[in-house]
Design an enzyme around this catalytic site. Structure first.
Site, short mmCIF file in Angstrom:
data_model
loop_
_atom_site.label_atom_id
_atom_site.label_comp_id
_atom_site.label_asym_id
_atom_site.label_seq_id
_atom_site.Cartn_x
_atom_site.Cartn_y
_atom_site.Cartn_z
N CYS A 1 -6.72 2.12 10.74
CA CYS A 1 -5.27 2.05 10.69
C CYS A 1 -4.90 0.70 10.08
CB CYS A 1 -4.66 2.26 12.07
SG CYS A 1 -5.18 1.01 13.27
N HIS B 1 5.43 -4.80 13.15
CA HIS B 1 5.23 -3.39 13.50
C HIS B 1 6.54 -2.86 14.08
CE1 HIS B 1 3.58 0.27 15.25
NE2 HIS B 1 2.52 0.09 14.49
#
Length: 664
Positions: free
Chosen positions: A26, A574
């Site tokens: 990821c 994020h």
């Protein structure tokens, strides 16, 4: 970072390429499906300066490398290490299929129960409070509600609220299980509600209703079907949810438009409803009775061996919900009914205390905030007699605590059979359960409870400190897509201001409330494994660049960005938690990887309310991902422990350059 060295080292640390069944990555971490976890050299991984941490989640061994580096390390592993590359979703599927059938079943049950844990934890703790208030002989000759009658209504209300989650468990499980199986969650909840309808005889009252001959029946398809509810039962609801989801998905593939909208839910509920009450329910009850009477025979025929086996399997039986059938066997065994005493109750107590003890061991060993909360509350609840929060929230998720608890319970239960400890009444199967034991057996019962607790806690504590250490790290999905550049990016890049190469200040990328990173509900961020920083709970508006520099990672889904300032600061932003699952919905990316950006320039437009409406956390971490190149943060905004309102022009923190420290 020497990406080739790190790739080769990782392969060696995890037992070689032959031990890696599949690999994906990821934004920040490698995701490896390993054939044998025991081959991992954890000490070497922890000591490697280029690796930021490891943990096991979702059946995968995950190694945190960091944004901008993880994809390069991964490419080296594929190119030179001959590791098999798969997509993230394929890795998850392969990890889910790893292990034996029992392990996969346990994982499926845990996946279903984790979302409904708050209701079970609250109910379990309130039941423990009610047990203390109403237990006879716990505080003298009278229960507390008899000694102080004003407590009666309080205890009654607590009992009513606490039992709701368990009495209506099919509704909660129907919702969660249908989601797990890919069906419409509201149809699953509706079927769960039907299974506890007031038109049915309450499952708690079956024995009395059978004795009175008051159970009503349906006459369906030439069969006589008892109208009995499924309060607190799990297996029937799991079967129903799977059947419902299978039927619904089959219909979706064959109907479209208005026909699909109108007929799919109608046919799904109608067919599932008949299957539930005509076939699934009756078959499950027969299975339940067979298990109950089989356990009665094993215990009486095999003595301590029977007690050992019963104690070993009691917690798995709780997982299935079949323990709800035990009162039908226990009641005739009670002395007031002419029996010699109940053997099931003390064995259940050993199993409950063992599962509570291992959860408490996890509480003392884990650093992950959410797991610590679940383990503490669930462990306390379990030793008072309610194990579902501990089992489903902690022990099954980690697996090894559950198995350790089974072993300790088996030892304690062998003692129950050896000394013929018997219950005189039904009660709370835990430490306070001694008030329900025959008076002459109470000392032995308490000694066996203590022995079971010590064995379970000690073994789990030691295992958590050694082989089980990695599994306590927490989190699963914090950032979840392979990066690539969005198609639409501004054609003209801005010029960086003078002095940008010396600017070590990071401003807020959002308007909202700044909070400490430790408050983020994802262990990877909260523990600082990805680096120090802060987080912002957004009040609205776009996400903007907090520095002057370059975009080094830009996900097509818009949920995560890696930036490198002109002064060398590397940041990971994020946007929300688990928002990768949205696949880009509600995000409008405005920049591409490799693009130069100015402080305050928009990175992505976000529909924050849509994220909240879909149940996603919107708190956005901003972390220094190359912290090893600097000497830490200078005066971070939330250093005082308080929350602070911020705008996109406000300073969050500054980064301390190594030469600054040396000069001081």
């Amino acid at each position: 970072m020497d990406h080739a060295r790190v790739a080769a080292a990782v392969i060696a640390y995890v037992g070689g390429a032959d031990n890696i069944s599949a690999a994906a990555h990821c934004a920040t971490r490698l995701r490896l499906v390993l054939a044998d976890m025991d081959k991992v050299d954890q000490k070497a991984l922890d000591a490697d300066p280029d690796l930021k941490g490891t943990f096991v989640a979702g059946g995968m061994y995950q190694i945190i490398v960091g944004p901008g580096d993880v994809d390069l390390v991964f490419k080296e592993m594929i190119a030179t290490g001959k590791v098999r590359e798969v997509s993230k979703d394929e890795a998850k599927q392969e990890a889910a299929q790893s292990g034996n059938l029992f392990t996969r079943f346990i994982k499926m049950i845990a996946d279903i129960f984790v979302p409904i844990l708050p209701a079970l934890i609250a109910g379990g703790l309130m039941m423990a409070i009610n047990n203390v208030l109403t237990a006879q002989g716990l505080f003298g000759d009278q229960a507390l509600v008899e000694r102080w009658t004003w407590l009666t209504d309080y205890a009654d209300l607590i009992n009513m609220v606490s039992s709701a989650a368990f009495a209506f468990l099919p509704v909660l499980v129907g919702f969660s299980a249908t989601k797990r199986f890919g069906g419409n969650v509201y149809l699953g909840a509706a079927m769960g509600a039907a299974m506890v309808s007031t038109s049915l005889t309450n499952a708690y009252s079956i024995a009395q209703a059978q004795a009175e001959g008051s159970i009503e029946v349906w006459h369906l398809f030439g069969l006589t079907v008892d109208k009995i509810g499924y309060q607190a039962m799990v297996i029937p609801v799991l079967c129903v949810a799977w059947i419902l989801s299978t039927i619904e998905k089959w219909l979706h593939k064959r109907l479209s438009g208005t026909a699909d909208f109108l007929l799919t839910p109608l046919i799904t509920i109608l067919v599932t409803g008949f299957l539930t009450f005509v076939i699934v329910g009756p078959v499950t009850r027969e299975l339940s009775d067979a298990i109950t009477y089989g356990l009665d025979w094993v215990y009486n025929a095999l003595g301590p061996v029977g007690g050992f086996l019963f104690g070993l399997v009691y917690s798995p039986i709780v997982v299935t919900g079949l323990h709800q059938s035990f009162p039908a066997v226990e009641i005739p065994l009670l002395p007031q009914n002419g029996g010699v005493g109940d053997f099931i109750f003390p064995i259940a107590s050993m199993a409950n205390v063992a599962q509570g003890a291992v959860a408490l061991a996890v509480f003392f060993r884990t650093r992950e905030a959410k797991m610590k909360g679940l383990a503490g509350a669930g462990g306390v609840s379990a030793v008072f007699g309610i194990t579902e929060p501990a089992i489903f929230g902690v022990n099954l998720r980690l697996r090894w605590p559950f198995f350790i608890g089974m072993g300790a319970a088996a030892v304690g239960s062998a003692g129950v059979a050896l000394f013929n400890v018997r219950g005189a009444a039904l009660g709370a199967a835990g430490f306070v359960g001694f008030v329900s034991i025959k008076t002459e057996d109470i000392p032995v019962y308490l000694a066996l409870e203590a022995l079971t607790f010590v064995l379970a806690f000690g073994a789990a504590f030691v295992y958590a400190s050694t082989r089980g250490k990695a599994s306590l790290a927490g989190g699963d999905d914090a950032a979840d897509q392979v990066p690539s550049a969005p198609a639409d990016a501004p054609a003209q890049e801005p010029h960086l201001p003078e002095g940008a190469d010396r600017d070590l200040t990071v401003t807020s990328p959002l308007r909202g409330t700044a909070v400490a990173l430790s408050e983020v509900k994802d262990q990877t961020f909260a523990s600082g494994m990805l680096g120090p920083g802060l987080a912002v709970e957004p009040a609205g508006g776009p996400v903007v660049s907090p520095v002057d520099g370059e975009v080094i990672v830009a996900f097509p889904t818009g949920h995560a960005y890696g930036l490198r300032s002109a002064s060398g600061i590397e940041l990971l932003i994020h946007v929300g938690m688990d928002t990768v699952e949205l696949g880009g919905r509600h995000f409008s990316p405005q920049v591409a990887a490799g693009q130069t950006v100015r402080r305050g320039q928009t990175l992505v437009e976000v529909d924050w309310q849509a994220l909240r409406d879909e149940g996603y956390e919107t708190v956005t971490p901003i972390v220094l991902s190359n912290a090893t190149a600097f000497e830490g943060l200078s005066d971070p905004l939330c250093e005082d422990g308080r929350h602070h309102e911020v705008s996109v022009t406000d300073r969050l923190f500054a980064v301390v350059a190594p030469e600054t420290v040396a000069a001081g």
